[in-house]
Scaffold this motif. Structure first.
Motif, PDB file in Angstrom:
ATOM      1  N   ARG A 215       0.801  -1.196  -0.102  1.00 50.41           N
ATOM      2  CA  ARG A 215       0.380   0.484  -0.182  1.00 50.41           C
ATOM      3  C   ARG A 215       1.230   1.447  -0.165  1.00 50.41           C
ATOM      4  NH1 ARG A 215      -4.810   0.415   4.783  1.00 50.41           N
ATOM      5  NH2 ARG A 215      -5.314  -1.682   4.478  1.00 50.41           N
ATOM      6  N   ARG A 216       0.595   2.249  -1.210  1.00 53.05           N
ATOM      7  CA  ARG A 216       1.326   3.397  -1.027  1.00 53.05           C
ATOM      8  C   ARG A 216       0.869   4.534  -0.046  1.00 53.05           C
ATOM      9  NH1 ARG A 216       2.341   0.063  -4.615  1.00 53.05           N
ATOM     10  NH2 ARG A 216       2.317   0.826  -6.919  1.00 53.05           N
ATOM     11  N   PRO A 217       2.449   5.111   0.961  1.00 54.39           N
ATOM     12  CA  PRO A 217       2.042   6.020   1.616  1.00 54.39           C
ATOM     13  C   PRO A 217       1.518   7.224   1.059  1.00 54.39           C
ATOM     14  CG  PRO A 217       4.250   6.335   0.932  1.00 54.39           C
ATOM     15  CD  PRO A 217       3.524   4.628   0.430  1.00 54.39           C
ATOM     16  N   THR A 218      -0.097   7.815   1.371  1.00 54.17           N
ATOM     17  CA  THR A 218      -0.779   8.810   0.763  1.00 54.17           C
ATOM     18  C   THR A 218      -0.109   9.997   1.584  1.00 54.17           C
ATOM     19  OG1 THR A 218      -2.988   8.247   1.617  1.00 54.17           O
ATOM     20  CG2 THR A 218      -2.106   7.425  -0.690  1.00 54.17           C
ATOM     21  N   ASP A 219      -1.095  11.601   1.028  1.00 55.65           N
ATOM     22  CA  ASP A 219      -1.011  12.769   2.204  1.00 55.65           C
ATOM     23  C   ASP A 219      -2.300  12.519   2.547  1.00 55.65           C
ATOM     24  OD1 ASP A 219       1.573  12.530   1.795  1.00 55.65           O
ATOM     25  OD2 ASP A 219       1.955  13.815  -0.115  1.00 55.65           O
ATOM     26  N   ASP A 220      -3.418  12.021   1.786  1.00 55.68           N
ATOM     27  CA  ASP A 220      -5.096  11.930   1.851  1.00 55.68           C
ATOM     28  C   ASP A 220      -5.679  11.275   2.724  1.00 55.68           C
ATOM     29  OD1 ASP A 220      -7.998  12.414   1.039  1.00 55.68           O
ATOM     30  OD2 ASP A 220      -7.539  11.247  -0.644  1.00 55.68           O
ATOM     31  N   SER A 221      -5.812  11.974   3.859  1.00 51.98           N
ATOM     32  CA  SER A 221      -6.255  10.954   4.793  1.00 51.98           C
ATOM     33  C   SER A 221      -7.897  10.905   5.063  1.00 51.98           C
ATOM     34  CB  SER A 221      -6.247  11.917   6.419  1.00 51.98           C
ATOM     35  OG  SER A 221      -6.507  12.973   6.281  1.00 51.98           O
ATOM     36  N   ASN A 222      -8.012  11.638   3.844  1.00 49.90           N
ATOM     37  CA  ASN A 222      -9.802  11.380   3.449  1.00 49.90           C
ATOM     38  C   ASN A 222     -10.183   9.767   2.919  1.00 49.90           C
ATOM     39  OD1 ASN A 222     -10.148  13.770   4.527  1.00 49.90           O
ATOM     40  ND2 ASN A 222      -9.808  14.617   2.549  1.00 49.90           N
ATOM     41  N   GLN A 223      -9.357   9.558   2.009  1.00 50.15           N
ATOM     42  CA  GLN A 223      -9.575   7.808   1.310  1.00 50.15           C
ATOM     43  C   GLN A 223      -9.272   7.124   2.687  1.00 50.15           C
ATOM     44  OE1 GLN A 223      -7.180   7.188  -1.996  1.00 50.15           O
ATOM     45  NE2 GLN A 223      -8.604   5.166  -2.266  1.00 50.15           N
ATOM     46  N   PRO A 224      -9.879   6.368   3.244  1.00 42.10           N
ATOM     47  CA  PRO A 224     -10.258   5.295   4.024  1.00 42.10           C
ATOM     48  C   PRO A 224      -9.450   3.811   2.782  1.00 42.10           C
ATOM     49  CG  PRO A 224     -12.220   5.366   3.461  1.00 42.10           C
ATOM     50  CD  PRO A 224     -11.911   6.612   2.679  1.00 42.10           C
ATOM     51  N   PRO A 225      -8.960   2.652   3.983  1.00 44.02           N
ATOM     52  CA  PRO A 225      -8.410   1.853   2.740  1.00 44.02           C
ATOM     53  C   PRO A 225      -9.665   1.214   2.851  1.00 44.02           C
ATOM     54  CG  PRO A 225      -7.930   1.861   5.537  1.00 44.02           C
ATOM     55  CD  PRO A 225      -8.064   3.236   5.051  1.00 44.02           C
ATOM     56  N   GLY A 226      -9.543   0.186   2.228  1.00 45.51           N
ATOM     57  CA  GLY A 226     -10.399  -0.905   1.719  1.00 45.51           C
ATOM     58  C   GLY A 226     -11.018  -1.834   2.067  1.00 45.51           C
ATOM     59  N   ARG A 227     -11.713  -2.619   2.077  1.00 41.89           N
ATOM     60  CA  ARG A 227     -12.002  -3.094   3.314  1.00 41.89           C
ATOM     61  C   ARG A 227     -13.226  -4.631   2.078  1.00 41.89           C
ATOM     62  NH1 ARG A 227     -10.968  -2.319   9.061  1.00 41.89           N
ATOM     63  NH2 ARG A 227      -8.938  -1.720   8.551  1.00 41.89           N
ATOM     64  N   GLY A 228     -12.960  -5.688   2.953  1.00 42.41           N
ATOM     65  CA  GLY A 228     -13.937  -6.155   1.985  1.00 42.41           C
ATOM     66  C   GLY A 228     -14.930  -7.789   2.861  1.00 42.41           C
ATOM     67  N   VAL A 229     -15.611  -7.524   3.397  1.00 39.50           N
ATOM     68  CA  VAL A 229     -16.582  -8.542   4.480  1.00 39.50           C
ATOM     69  C   VAL A 229     -16.740 -10.090   3.284  1.00 39.50           C
ATOM     70  CG1 VAL A 229     -18.295  -8.474   6.429  1.00 39.50           C
ATOM     71  CG2 VAL A 229     -17.036  -6.326   5.321  1.00 39.50           C
ATOM     72  N   LEU A 230     -15.665 -10.625   3.589  1.00 39.62           N
ATOM     73  CA  LEU A 230     -16.390 -11.831   2.791  1.00 39.62           C
ATOM     74  C   LEU A 230     -17.310 -12.476   3.746  1.00 39.62           C
ATOM     75  CD1 LEU A 230     -13.373 -11.667   0.633  1.00 39.62           C
ATOM     76  CD2 LEU A 230     -15.485 -10.643  -0.176  1.00 39.62           C
ATOM     77  N   SER A 231     -17.984 -13.656   2.619  1.00 40.15           N
ATOM     78  CA  SER A 231     -19.108 -14.675   3.684  1.00 40.15           C
ATOM     79  C   SER A 231     -17.703 -16.319   2.813  1.00 40.15           C
ATOM     80  CB  SER A 231     -20.272 -15.333   2.627  1.00 40.15           C
ATOM     81  OG  SER A 231     -19.982 -16.891   2.130  1.00 40.15           O
ATOM     82  N   MET A 232     -18.033 -16.155   4.390  1.00 38.94           N
ATOM     83  CA  MET A 232     -15.775 -17.917   4.321  1.00 38.94           C
ATOM     84  C   MET A 232     -17.142 -18.415   4.134  1.00 38.94           C
ATOM     85  SD  MET A 232     -13.823 -17.634   6.566  1.00 38.94           S
ATOM     86  CE  MET A 232     -12.865 -17.703   8.383  1.00 38.94           C
ATOM     87  N   HIS A 233     -18.730 -19.398   4.236  1.00 30.68           N
ATOM     88  CA  HIS A 233     -18.969 -20.012   3.453  1.00 30.68           C
ATOM     89  C   HIS A 233     -18.383 -20.294   1.490  1.00 30.68           C
ATOM     90  CE1 HIS A 233     -21.580 -23.759   2.475  1.00 30.68           C
ATOM     91  NE2 HIS A 233     -22.372 -22.584   1.512  1.00 30.68           N
ATOM     92  N   GLY A 234     -18.804 -18.602   1.142  1.00 30.02           N
ATOM     93  CA  GLY A 234     -18.150 -18.494  -0.395  1.00 30.02           C
ATOM     94  C   GLY A 234     -17.168 -18.886  -0.225  1.00 30.02           C
ATOM     95  N   LEU A 235     -15.990 -18.392   0.279  1.00 27.26           N
ATOM     96  CA  LEU A 235     -15.057 -18.518   0.175  1.00 27.26           C
ATOM     97  C   LEU A 235     -14.023 -19.557   0.704  1.00 27.26           C
ATOM     98  CD1 LEU A 235     -12.973 -16.321   2.463  1.00 27.26           C
ATOM     99  CD2 LEU A 235     -13.547 -15.693   0.146  1.00 27.26           C
TER     100      LEU A 235
END
Length: 1531
Positions: free
Chosen positions: A638-658
């Motif tokens: 992940r690149r260091p950014t100066d923009d603190s407004n952009q939150p990092p990407g998150r994914g909430v995945l179904s364990m069953h699907g995985l």
């Protein structure tokens, strides 16, 4: 946990109290057992919660995810309020380790219990367990959906407890709870789809009994038994009766075409639906003008331009700077090392190391400066460094594989530091020993003071980066093997450039490195890229982190470092140790590189760390997780950014699907989700795609999980010396769906599983190495660990010390969990925890755990950095040397692919069978020995109808011919009898019976004698007096309590009017010990034959009819039944004649007999045959062999015997007792070359392994391999087969064991899988006819068909002798007729299953020879899953499973298979046997073992014939009399 978390406690005491714990938990980064937690999405709207301060960081954040913990607790809470139905294993006291509770100080004296509420701000919930069931759904939905008061990410929770860092399962402390929503009560649990499945509604009122209160049960025979064991088994049966999930079509039909039915995929399983993915390109790698042409050039530049610039600062264990290496020193010293490597090793003509050769670097973790100098020295000398860990002992886990890598790389020189060299293990002469599996190495110390100065004109050759190998990084595979990944000089340089660009490194930046600098991210940033950019590295050794986990944060503040490289472990430690440290300021950090950020479980550490340190100047955008692998180097960051407004990407995945490899955003089943964070973008200058993990590398769809592949210059190029594996990993051409490659350049498999999400963000959900494919679904070891640790583990197991792996059993992977148990947890607590872990994993992952084992603290093999060595742990588990202190196996729960139980087809009528055989040209299976009437021989004894007459005739014609010689334990003659001596002795005994005993003819007399001459004389005395003798084994003086009741029973059942014995035994029968065992007042009159009358009888009794009773033969069968059979005079004479003809016995012969003379063929050979045939019998009592095992064989050799008879116990005693003495026996002149037949007298399937090892062992002493054979006898006919002198040698066939279970015979080749060797049971005796009949329909069967052996012979017994007079049994066993075909002949049923097979050999009378093969007794066989199993087959497999199992016996109890094993080893090994026994029985017999009982040697009872008394064992087990070391109840 009330408000205690707000106390402020001074740092040092608190921290130090934790450190012992931390060190043990420390697992190598998050590799093996990662920050365990699951999260929910953090959207920008919720990120404001990040700013809420935590009151304390003392919880074990690294492994924690509130949402996941809640999920686990909710899943457990679904299990209704019922205690475990799992029976606890029984353990011998000596195995339960008693720990003094005073000696062990718990980490937190005031750790709260589950019932304390969490008082935080306005939410005052203090739920108690009684409220546990209230409003569960609401609570769960709140917890998961994120209502105003519930957690949205683990960062927003408060955690209480000054020292309760280790209390994951404090559900109450993890959520803000409103008054009305009580959390689940985690003290009670059951679950719909866990180990205990709901009972049908009607029976809910019945509570399963707790273990311990024995219920009254009935045994198989309807006898009530009250015992702890029975209650536990009943509990196990009840638990197992409840059905697991709906039965899937998961059975494989184990038919003879070996078609294992493939698992049918679930029609509802999620499938990928997206479009085919596109490969992602990273940004252009911009070559900046001043980037050096090679890394050595960079070193030269900085070493000459700015020699004073600091390059590396090392720390001591107090956190003080120990040493500062400047660029000038690094340059001059590495030149010096380069010169010495090339010119000072070996001779001028023959240097030891030339450019391109490999050398290994062995440096400790606290000396990065020496390592750096040596590494650059190698680069300058153009030799290839192979950095490895310091081998601490000769037996380090995995050290052997490292040695193999060094050997294959051709390493002969090891560079090391002075301190390290001194610390290596030394031999007495001061040399460093060769480590196991290592090549011979020259150890070379690289400290400057030991090196020669290079001459003025010598200068290293600095080239531009090319394709030569720069270094080799080692990588440990899943199976423990170690590979070397080669990195070329151009890849090395390009990788540094890509990292510089991605991380925005600039000259003279300061970077704090906590990672291992010898490999991976620590090496790439802290040793290589730093030099390219003239950066200053502050290196924090592992030893300092152990003492002060905050040290890296303090160094960041002190040096105003811009970058720090850490693992989530280090963030977690900092949180644990952190108390309001006023002077911490992290605002200088522009980048916090999380090396194991690719592990989904690192997200909790990142969140929690940010949450605590945000107030100290840490910015959210600073945290930069990266993904890397040894093959592909840095995969994404992940690149260091100066923009603190952009939150990092998150994914909430179904364990069953995985588990199906499909990406589905959080499904309805809120309990099982995996939250992943992105690891940034593809590296500059690289292309990335994901391909299907197995099979052809086909591009994944956008919603599919695949293995990430990278195409770039900056990667490894091969596994050193392994071209095949290199091709599969480094030369992959991903295919599109149309079948074409996507580029002409090869890609490299990273070993990471994941996907490329929106905006080109890379997400990793696990490693290929941690993948376990169970029933077609993929599970990640880290995820399983997470769930296990969310079950309040802090009390029972150490956090970082848990291993999860899969083992292959019965065509599928099975999950095994091994954890280190805390010394202060009780048996019951641990067991409780184990059963809850099983339930949690079942609920959340929908997968069963095959085995859960707890081992004592600190006993699992470690990696060099303190983590668990996974492959070594797995290896120990599989070979049975893990020594767990608790084991829970659940084969019933998770083995769903057993073959279908056999459905018995309606029997085909016997007529159809016969017609079918005729049509197919098969003959009916019948055979016979030679016809007694046809044989012309000059047998004088034939003219007498009775044995008593034969003896009188011999006493007249050959009075001084010796018939019997008895040997003592020294091998000298103890006693002998001639014909006339025997006759005279018998006469005196007859007088005694008539005069002192006042017996009539036909009275029964019990003969209780030790094996010897007295017994023979007493037998003929009875015949002379017209009495019916019964031979009875005397009670064992050392064991009267168990042996005397049998004597008493036989005397009573046989209705003996009198008992004859020796003076010694006479006293024994009336002794105090005897009185304790039986009622001695009810003995019949006892006659002592040591004192005989001097006179002769008036006349010797002569029976009126040959069909009258001659003697009774009593024997206890292996199933524990006492059965006496009647032998008439005619049958006795016919029997003796049959044996005489088969063995060609004449007066000139000598026969050695080492058998018990109490029943069956043993008795006939000992007492009767010599009188009939006139040969001399050399009698060797088997009990004498216990003091002198060589007695029997020495006698055979000394008397030049051609024929000898023994039992299996005797043969086993010789094989075990004389195995190592063959040379000394040879020297004593032991010669077995004259032995023509050595027959084992038996009533069972021939023990082929024993007879073969006996033959092999004594081959050197002249024993002919074909001499050894067996015989077959049973109750209805005491000898059916006996290998005689003439006729073909016994044959062996191999049959398919699986076909036998279906009562079929299928002949296979030797060595084919599932083959079972069967040896012919000797030749059929003269006058014996055999037929094979179906035991159910009584119809005749064809050749090579399995059925019951029926026998017709003149020496059949004439019926059972019982007081009960069970007529139906009598007629069925002795007077059966075939239902079809020859319905006239009367047959006796032997009760043995076997088959006849016509062979190519010819008999003595010139006809084709029919061989009889015995499979086993019908009443010993066990019916399980509709199939017939013979105990011996299962026992043979079990004995092979582990070297410490000396003997095994199996039996069934309420349809459960119970396996009893005798352990020859320390009691610590007892629990190792449980998984091994379960595995082998599953693999080879498709049966699930219900109970494994480990006992001491000698517990399994064995009768005189060497047969196991399985029913006695069963009764002993159920009555709790075995004193087992361990009893495991498999779930």
């Amino acid at each position: 946990m009330a408000d205690r978390s707000l106390e402020s406690v001074s740092l040092p005491l608190e921290v130090r109290a934790r450190l012992a714990e931390l060190e043990l938990e420390l697992s190598e980064g998050v590799d093996q057992a990662l920050p365990q937690e699951r999260r929910t999405p953090v959207t920008p709207s919720s990120s404001s919660r990040y700013h809420r301060r935590r009151s304390s960081g003392s919880r074990d954040e690294r492994y924690r995810s509130d949402v996941h913990t809640e999920a686990v607790q909710a899943a457990l809470a679904k299990h209704k309020e019922r205690k475990m139905a799992v029976p606890m294993p029984s353990k011998r006291r000596s195995l339960v380790v008693q720990t003094s509770m005073d000696a062990y100080t718990p980490p937190d004296t005031s750790s709260g219990s589950e019932d304390e509420g969490s008082v935080q701000g306005d939410s005052q919930g203090t739920p108690t367990s009684s409220q546990g069931s209230i409003n569960m759904e609401h609570w769960i939905s709140q917890a998961i959906h994120g209502s105003t008061t519930s957690t949205t990410s683990s960062s927003s929770t408060q955690s209480g407890g000054s020292g309760a860092a280790h209390r994951l399962a404090d559900v109450m402390a993890q959520t803000h709870i409103e008054n009305h929503s009580a959390p689940p009560d985690v003290t009670t649990y059951t679950s719909e789809h866990s180990i205990q499945v709901e009972r049908p509604q009607g029976s809910t009122s019945r509570v399963a009994p707790k273990y311990g209160n024995a219920e009254l049960m009935e045994t198989g025979d309807g006898v009530p038994v009250s015992s702890r064991v029975s209650a536990k088994i009943q509990q196990l049966v009840n638990t197992l009766k409840r059905p697991k999930r709906p039965p899937l079509r998961e059975f494989f039909v184990d038919d003879f075409e070996e078609l294992l039915e493939v698992q049918q995929p679930d029609p509802n399983q999620p499938k990928p639906e997206g479009a085919q993915m596109l490969a992602m390109r990273g940004e252009q790698l911009g070559v900046v003008t001043n980037w050096p042409p090679s890394l050595e050039a960079a070193l030269q530049r900085w070493g000459t331009i700015s020699p004073k610039a600091p390059c590396l600062t090392t720390m001591d264990t107090n956190g003080k700077p120990l040493y500062i290496l400047t660029y000038g020193k690094l340059w001059t010293r590495s030149m010096k090392v380069a010169y010495n490597i090339l010119h000072k090793l070996g001779t001028k003509q023959e240097p030891m190391v030339r450019p391109g050769d490999r050398v290994t670097l062995v440096f400790p973790n606290n000396d990065p400066a020496a390592f750096m100098v040596a590494f650059y020295g190698c680069l300058l000398a153009e030799v290839v460094p192979v950095p490895i860990e310091v081998p601490l002992t000769r037996k380090d886990a995995g050290s052997q594989q490292i040695g193999f890598l060094l050997g294959s790389c051709g390493v002969t020189v090891a560079l090391t530091s002075d301190a390290c060299h001194k610390g290596l293990p030394k031999s007495p002469t001061g040399e460093i020993p060769q480590f196991k599996g290592w090549p011979k190495l020259l150890w070379f110390v690289t400290e400057s003071k030991h090196l020669s100065k290079p001459p003025r004109d010598w200068f290293p050759h600095i080239k531009d980066a090319n394709n030569d190998t720069a270094y080799i990084e080692y990588k440990t595979c899943k199976d423990g093997s170690v590979l070397g990944v080669t990195v070329t000089r151009i890849a090395l340089l390009t990788h540094c450039q890509a990292l510089t660009q991605a991380c925005g490194y600039t000259e003279a930046e300061t970077i704090v490195n906590v990672l291992d600098f010898k490999k991976d991210v620590g090496l790439w940033h802290g040793i290589l890229t730093s030099v390219m950019n003239m950066m200053h590295v502050i290196s924090i050794p592992y030893s300092l982190m152990k003492v002060n986990p905050l040290s890296w944060i303090q160094k960041v503040c002190q040096y105003k470092a811009k970058v720090a490289c850490v693992k989530s472990r280090d963030m977690h430690w900092a949180l644990v140790a952190h108390r309001d440290q006023r002077d911490i300021n992290l605002s200088s950090l522009r980048m916090l590189i999380v090396a194991d950020g690719a592990n989904p479980w690192s997200i909790s550490s990142c969140d929690a760390f940010l949450n605590v340190f945000q107030s100290k100047g840490l910015r959210q955008e600073v945290i930069c997780p990266c993904a890397s692998s040894p093959e592909a180097l840095t995969v994404a960051i992940r690149r260091p950014t100066d923009d603190s407004n952009q939150p990092p990407g998150r994914g909430v995945l179904s364990m069953h699907g995985l588990t199906y490899g499909v990406i589905r955003v959080d499904s309805e089943e809120k309990l099982s989700v995996l939250t992943v964070q992105d690891v940034g973008l593809v590296m500059p200058g690289a292309i990335m795609c994901s391909v299907k993990p197995d099979g052809i590398p086909q591009l994944c769809k956008t919603d599919e999980i695949g293995e990430l592949c990278v195409c770039a210059i900056a990667t490894g190029t091969s596994y050193y010396g392994l071209s095949g594996m290199t091709k599969n990993t480094f030369e992959v051409f991903p295919m599109t769906s149309s079948g074409g490659p996507i580029t002409e350049y090869p890609f490299i498999r990273t070993g990471l599983l994941g996907f490329i999400g929106p905006g080109g963000l890379v997400f990793v959900i696990g490693k290929m190495d941690g993948l376990m494919v169970v029933s077609g679904r993929r599970h990640n070891a880290d995820d399983i660990v997470a769930t296990a640790l969310a079950v309040e583990p802090m009390k029972f197991v150490y956090r970082g010390r848990i291993a999860v792996f899969s083992v292959s059993v019965l065509h599928d992977e099975r999950i095994v969990i091994v954890a280190e148990q805390r010394p202060d947890s009780t048996e019951e607590d641990s067991f409780q925890w184990m059963s809850r872990v099983l339930q949690a994993i079942d609920s959340i992952h929908q997968v069963g755990v095959y085995c859960l084992a707890l081992v004592p603290a600190n006993t699992l093999p470690k990696t060099p950095l303190g983590g668990i060595h996974l492959s070594e742990t797995k290896q120990l588990f599989l070979e049975g040397s893990l020594h767990p202190c608790n084991v829970l196996m659940c084969p019933h729960t998770c083995v769903t692919n057993l073959p279908k139980p056999r459905q018995k087809q309606p029997e085909i009528g016997p007529a159809s069978v016969m017609v079918g055989n005729l049509v197919s040209g098969k003959r009916i299976a019948q055979a016979s020995g030679r016809d007694l009437g046809q044989i012309e021989d000059n047998d004088q004894a034939r003219k007498f109808l009775f044995l008593s007459e034969v003896l009188q005739w011999r006493a007249q014609t050959t009075p001084d011919h010796v018939l019997y010689t008895l040997l003592n334990c020294r091998g000298t003659i103890a006693n002998s009898l001639t014909c006339v001596q025997l006759h005279k002795r018998a006469e005196k005994i007859a007088v005694m019976l008539m005069e002192r005993g006042h017996l009539q003819d036909g009275d029964h007399v019990a003969l209780v004698y030790p094996p010897g001459i007295d017994l023979i004389a007493a037998f003929y005395g009875c015949l002379y007096a017209g009495c019916v003798p019964i031979t009875v084994r005397p009670p064992h003086p050392q064991n009267i309590a168990t042996t005397l009741p049998t004597v008493k029973m036989i005397v009573e059942v046989s209705r003996s009017a009198c008992l004859m014995t020796t003076q010694l035994i006479c006293k024994l029968l009336r002794s105090r010990e005897a009185a304790a065992a039986v009622d001695i007042r009810t003995w019949p009159p006892v006659l002592d034959t040591d004192d005989l009358p001097k006179k002769r009888p008036a006349q010797i009794y002569k029976p009126s009819n040959p069909e009258t009773l001659a003697y009774l033969d009593f024997s206890v069968s292996t199933t524990g039944m006492l059965a006496g059979v009647k032998m008439s005079h005619a049958a006795t004479s016919a029997f003796c004649r049959s044996i005489k003809l088969q063995c060609e016995l004449y007066p000139s012969r000598e026969v050695a007999i080492c058998l018990d003379p109490y029943c069956g063929l043993g008795f006939v050979l000992w007492c009767l045959c010599s009188v009939y045939s006139g040969h001399q019998s050399i009698l060797i009592p088997p009990s004498e062999l216990e003091t002198n095992p060589a007695l029997w064989l020495l006698a055979v050799s000394q008397y030049k015997v051609r024929d000898t008879f023994c039992s299996y116990s005797v043969m086993e005693l010789c094989t075990k007792g004389l195995g190592s003495q063959t040379e000394s026996l040879k020297a004593r002149g032991l010669d077995l070359s004259r032995v023509r037949t050595c027959v084992v007298v038996a009533e069972e399937r021939p023990r082929i392994a024993l007879t073969q090892s006996f033959s092999k062992l004594f081959k050197d002493l002249g024993l002919h391999p074909r001499a050894v054979s067996t015989s077959l006898g049973c109750r209805v006919n005491l000898a059916i087969c006996l290998q005689g002198t003439s006729g073909p040698d016994p044959t062996t066939v191999y049959v398919d064991m699986r076909a036998l279970r279906h009562d079929r015979v299928r002949l296979v080749e030797r060595g084919s899988p599932h083959s079972l060797p069967l040896m012919e049971s000797g030749k059929i005796l003269p006058g014996v006819r055999i037929i094979i009949a179906n035991p159910e329909t009584k119809g005749p069967l064809g050749d090579s068909h399995l059925g019951e052996i029926w026998v017709h012979s003149t020496h059949n017994a004439s019926g059972y002798f019982t007081i009960y007079g069970d007529e139906s049994l009598q007629s069925d066993h002795f007077n059966s007729r075939l239902s079809f075909g020859d319905t006239q002949t009367i047959w006796a049923r032997t009760g043995y299953l076997g088959f006849l097979r016509r062979t190519e050999l010819t008999d003595a009378n010139g006809e084709r020879h029919d061989a009889l093969y015995v499979v086993g007794a019908l009443d010993e066989a066990m019916e399980l899953r509709g199939m017939r199993y013979h105990p011996i087959d299962i026992e043979t497999s079990v004995i092979r499973a582990h070297k410490s199992i000396t003997e095994c016996a199996v039996f069934t109890w309420t349809n459960l298979l119970v396996v009893v094993v005798e352990l020859d080893g320390s009691e610590q090994e007892a629990l190792d046997l449980v998984p091994l026994v379960t595995n082998v029985v599953l693999e080879e017999h498709y049966l699930i073992v219900g109970v494994v009982v480990v006992v001491d040697i000698g517990v399994i009872p064995i009768n005189s014939r060497g047969e196991k008394q399985r029913m006695h064992l069963r009764d002993g087990f159920l009555a709790d009399q075995l004193d087992p070391i361990y009893v495991a109840y498999n779930m």
